[in-house]
Design a protein around this motif. Structure first.
Motif, PDB file in Angstrom:
ATOM      1  N   VAL A 118       0.581  -1.211   0.572  1.00  0.00           N
ATOM      2  CA  VAL A 118       0.393  -0.085  -0.384  1.00  0.00           C
ATOM      3  C   VAL A 118       0.498   1.595   0.243  1.00  0.00           C
ATOM      4  CG1 VAL A 118      -1.842  -0.989   0.504  1.00  0.00           C
ATOM      5  CG2 VAL A 118      -0.377  -0.100   2.736  1.00  0.00           C
ATOM      6  N   ASP A 119       2.359   1.248   0.562  1.00  0.00           N
ATOM      7  CA  ASP A 119       3.078   2.313   0.143  1.00  0.00           C
ATOM      8  C   ASP A 119       4.062   2.603  -1.359  1.00  0.00           C
ATOM      9  OD1 ASP A 119       2.851   4.230   2.179  1.00  0.00           O
ATOM     10  OD2 ASP A 119       4.817   2.746   3.030  1.00  0.00           O
ATOM     11  N   GLY A 120       3.412   1.705  -1.777  1.00  0.00           N
ATOM     12  CA  GLY A 120       3.485   1.375  -3.381  1.00  0.00           C
ATOM     13  C   GLY A 120       5.503   1.457  -3.575  1.00  0.00           C
ATOM     14  N   LEU A 121       6.115   0.658  -2.251  1.00  0.00           N
ATOM     15  CA  LEU A 121       7.744   1.297  -2.060  1.00  0.00           C
ATOM     16  C   LEU A 121       8.264  -0.389  -3.079  1.00  0.00           C
ATOM     17  CD1 LEU A 121       8.127   2.650   0.678  1.00  0.00           C
ATOM     18  CD2 LEU A 121       8.127   4.130  -1.158  1.00  0.00           C
ATOM     19  N   THR A 122       7.535  -1.523  -3.339  1.00  0.00           N
ATOM     20  CA  THR A 122       8.425  -2.443  -3.447  1.00  0.00           C
ATOM     21  C   THR A 122       9.058  -1.515  -5.078  1.00  0.00           C
ATOM     22  OG1 THR A 122       7.131  -3.178  -4.597  1.00  0.00           O
ATOM     23  CG2 THR A 122       6.976  -3.887  -2.493  1.00  0.00           C
ATOM     24  N   THR A 123       9.961  -2.989  -5.524  1.00  0.00           N
ATOM     25  CA  THR A 123      10.710  -2.688  -6.772  1.00  0.00           C
ATOM     26  C   THR A 123       9.682  -3.007  -7.398  1.00  0.00           C
ATOM     27  OG1 THR A 123      12.679  -3.050  -5.344  1.00  0.00           O
ATOM     28  CG2 THR A 123      12.504  -4.058  -8.028  1.00  0.00           C
ATOM     29  N   ALA A 124       9.378  -4.278  -6.900  1.00  0.00           N
ATOM     30  CA  ALA A 124       7.598  -4.470  -8.281  1.00  0.00           C
ATOM     31  C   ALA A 124       6.670  -3.809  -8.827  1.00  0.00           C
ATOM     32  CB  ALA A 124       7.149  -5.885  -7.837  1.00  0.00           C
ATOM     33  N   SER A 125       6.480  -3.038  -7.224  1.00  0.00           N
ATOM     34  CA  SER A 125       5.516  -1.549  -7.721  1.00  0.00           C
ATOM     35  C   SER A 125       6.185  -0.289  -8.450  1.00  0.00           C
ATOM     36  CB  SER A 125       4.662  -1.133  -5.747  1.00  0.00           C
ATOM     37  OG  SER A 125       4.070  -2.089  -5.430  1.00  0.00           O
ATOM     38  N   VAL A 126       7.759  -0.379  -8.159  1.00  0.00           N
ATOM     39  CA  VAL A 126       7.736   1.134  -9.131  1.00  0.00           C
ATOM     40  C   VAL A 126       8.309   0.622 -10.477  1.00  0.00           C
ATOM     41  CG1 VAL A 126      10.315   1.717  -9.071  1.00  0.00           C
ATOM     42  CG2 VAL A 126       9.277   1.607  -6.540  1.00  0.00           C
ATOM     43  N   GLY A 127       8.536  -0.750 -10.639  1.00  0.00           N
ATOM     44  CA  GLY A 127       8.557  -1.031 -12.143  1.00  0.00           C
ATOM     45  C   GLY A 127       7.482  -1.052 -12.420  1.00  0.00           C
ATOM     46  N   ARG A 128       6.489  -1.986 -12.138  1.00  0.00           N
ATOM     47  CA  ARG A 128       4.887  -1.497 -12.656  1.00  0.00           C
ATOM     48  C   ARG A 128       4.478   0.059 -12.328  1.00  0.00           C
ATOM     49  NH1 ARG A 128       0.596  -5.594 -10.091  1.00  0.00           N
ATOM     50  NH2 ARG A 128       2.047  -7.526 -10.621  1.00  0.00           N
ATOM     51  N   LEU A 129       4.961   0.919 -11.545  1.00  0.00           N
ATOM     52  CA  LEU A 129       4.644   2.520 -12.215  1.00  0.00           C
ATOM     53  C   LEU A 129       5.562   2.713 -13.805  1.00  0.00           C
ATOM     54  CD1 LEU A 129       3.566   5.481 -11.731  1.00  0.00           C
ATOM     55  CD2 LEU A 129       5.545   5.673  -9.880  1.00  0.00           C
ATOM     56  N   ALA A 130       6.083   1.910 -13.710  1.00  0.00           N
ATOM     57  CA  ALA A 130       7.734   2.609 -14.586  1.00  0.00           C
ATOM     58  C   ALA A 130       7.255   1.989 -15.768  1.00  0.00           C
ATOM     59  CB  ALA A 130       8.883   2.566 -14.084  1.00  0.00           C
ATOM     60  N   ARG A 131       5.996   1.087 -16.057  1.00  0.00           N
ATOM     61  CA  ARG A 131       5.817   0.282 -17.027  1.00  0.00           C
ATOM     62  C   ARG A 131       4.778   0.799 -17.176  1.00  0.00           C
ATOM     63  NH1 ARG A 131       8.606  -5.839 -17.517  1.00  0.00           N
ATOM     64  NH2 ARG A 131       6.907  -5.912 -19.104  1.00  0.00           N
ATOM     65  N   ASP A 132       3.279   1.600 -16.865  1.00  0.00           N
ATOM     66  CA  ASP A 132       2.564   1.691 -16.773  1.00  0.00           C
ATOM     67  C   ASP A 132       1.931   0.615 -16.400  1.00  0.00           C
ATOM     68  OD1 ASP A 132       0.554   3.825 -16.722  1.00  0.00           O
ATOM     69  OD2 ASP A 132       0.405   3.769 -19.221  1.00  0.00           O
ATOM     70  N   GLU A 133       1.709  -0.280 -15.482  1.00  0.00           N
ATOM     71  CA  GLU A 133       1.361  -1.106 -15.576  1.00  0.00           C
ATOM     72  C   GLU A 133       0.138  -0.584 -13.974  1.00  0.00           C
ATOM     73  OE1 GLU A 133       3.847  -4.772 -15.134  1.00  0.00           O
ATOM     74  OE2 GLU A 133       4.194  -4.477 -17.823  1.00  0.00           O
ATOM     75  N   LYS A 134      -0.906  -1.630 -14.608  1.00  0.00           N
ATOM     76  CA  LYS A 134      -1.723  -1.839 -13.251  1.00  0.00           C
ATOM     77  C   LYS A 134      -0.835  -2.189 -11.338  1.00  0.00           C
ATOM     78  CE  LYS A 134      -6.088  -3.996 -11.131  1.00  0.00           C
ATOM     79  NZ  LYS A 134      -6.939  -4.957 -11.086  1.00  0.00           N
ATOM     80  N   GLY A 135      -1.107  -1.369 -10.865  1.00  0.00           N
ATOM     81  CA  GLY A 135      -0.173  -1.696  -9.456  1.00  0.00           C
ATOM     82  C   GLY A 135      -0.545  -0.627  -8.500  1.00  0.00           C
ATOM     83  N   LEU A 136      -0.241  -0.094  -7.137  1.00  0.00           N
ATOM     84  CA  LEU A 136      -0.426   0.317  -5.948  1.00  0.00           C
ATOM     85  C   LEU A 136       1.011   1.668  -5.805  1.00  0.00           C
ATOM     86  CD1 LEU A 136      -1.501  -2.038  -2.943  1.00  0.00           C
ATOM     87  CD2 LEU A 136      -2.935  -0.276  -4.519  1.00  0.00           C
TER      88      LEU A 136
END
Length: 287
Positions: A118-136
């Motif tokens: 929920v903080d959006g801080l994991t490496t996976a979440s950062v990667g999803r944001l960078a790739r414009d994929e669904k995520g928190l």
């Protein structure tokens, strides 16, 4: 005349909508739950966690909390994260930062499942944001976007200057603004001739942790200024912006306190609700 953006009121509206949605989902037998993990007894961290837990309960969500001693080992913290990750009643996990000096935050954060981050801080979440994929998404940058939307500020085609390169606010916010069609410049406290970057921007967001960095010389007439910084002084709380200088120059500005701060907790509630709803959708598909 410079208008003040009322982050407290906007956050209250978001929290009300979240609470309504939680009440609706609770009727089906599923209530979102947030697990907060506090390691040690840092006074500021304890205050922040208490505020998050209070907001969670007020929204009708379940409050799961773990408090570990200051000398807790990496293995002990990891075991708690793994326990919460496996608990189907826990929708989201928040590891309060900073951690005591003996603990490396990065590997511990990455133990949190991306679906509960929920903080959006994991490496996976950062990667999803960078790739414009669904995520928190990180809460404070998401809160800034919500403030701009609530004020009816058009992002598509706007020029935005993000002053701050941090992983918590600056970098993810720049990506969120780009996704909305803004033209984004990134600067920081070491930028040579900072005013030349910010003075042409329609939107200036400041998140450097440098008290009073931005003043009248940095902002064009009518620009929207979002001050993420917060500093305690003998005269009260102030931000990264010399707000008094911008009265009559900026079109809109967030106050400190009462601007971005309330939005961070509001977006934490949104992320916890989203995590629970996505989990329910996955469970329905797997039946």
């Amino acid at each position: 005349m410079t208008l003040t953006i009322n982050g407290t009121e906007i956050a209250r509206s978001i929290r009300s909508r979240v609470a309504q949605r939680v009440a609706e989902t609770a009727a089906t037998g599923k209530r979102p739950g947030l697990a907060t993990i506090l390691v040690g007894d840092d006074p500021a961290s304890a205050v922040y966690v208490a505020a998050k837990r209070r907001a969670i309960r007020q929204a009708g969500m379940r409050d799961f909390h773990r408090h570990l001693p200051r000398h807790a080992s990496r293995g002990e913290v990891a075991a708690v994260i793994d326990e919460l990750a496996a608990d189907p009643d826990v929708s989201g996990i928040l590891l309060q930062l900073p951690l005591p000096a003996q603990l490396d935050a990065g590997p511990l954060i990455d133990r949190i499942p991306v679906t509960k981050d929920v903080d959006g801080l994991t490496t996976a979440s950062v990667g999803r944001l960078a790739r414009d994929e669904k995520g928190l998404r990180p809460c404070t940058p998401s809160g800034v976007i919500e403030l701009l939307d609530a004020e009816g500020i058009e992002l598509k085609g706007a020029c935005a200057a993000v002053v701050g390169w941090g992983a918590l606010v600056g970098r993810p916010l720049a990506q969120l603004l780009l996704r909305r069609g803004a033209t984004v410049s990134i600067a920081h406290e070491f930028t040579a001739d900072l005013a030349s970057v910010t003075r042409t921007a329609d939107i200036v967001v400041v998140a450097t942790g440098v008290r009073g960095l931005i003043g009248s010389e940095h902002v064009k007439s009518g620009a929207t200024v979002i001050d993420v910084g917060i500093h305690r002084t003998p005269d009260g709380l102030v931000g990264d912006v010399r707000a008094a200088e911008l009265d009559g120059i900026a079109g809109r500005i967030t106050p400190v306190p009462g601007g971005v701060g309330p939005m961070t907790i509001a977006m934490l509630l949104v992320n916890t609700l989203r995590a629970a709803e996505w989990d329910s959708a996955r469970a329905a598909l797997s039946v």
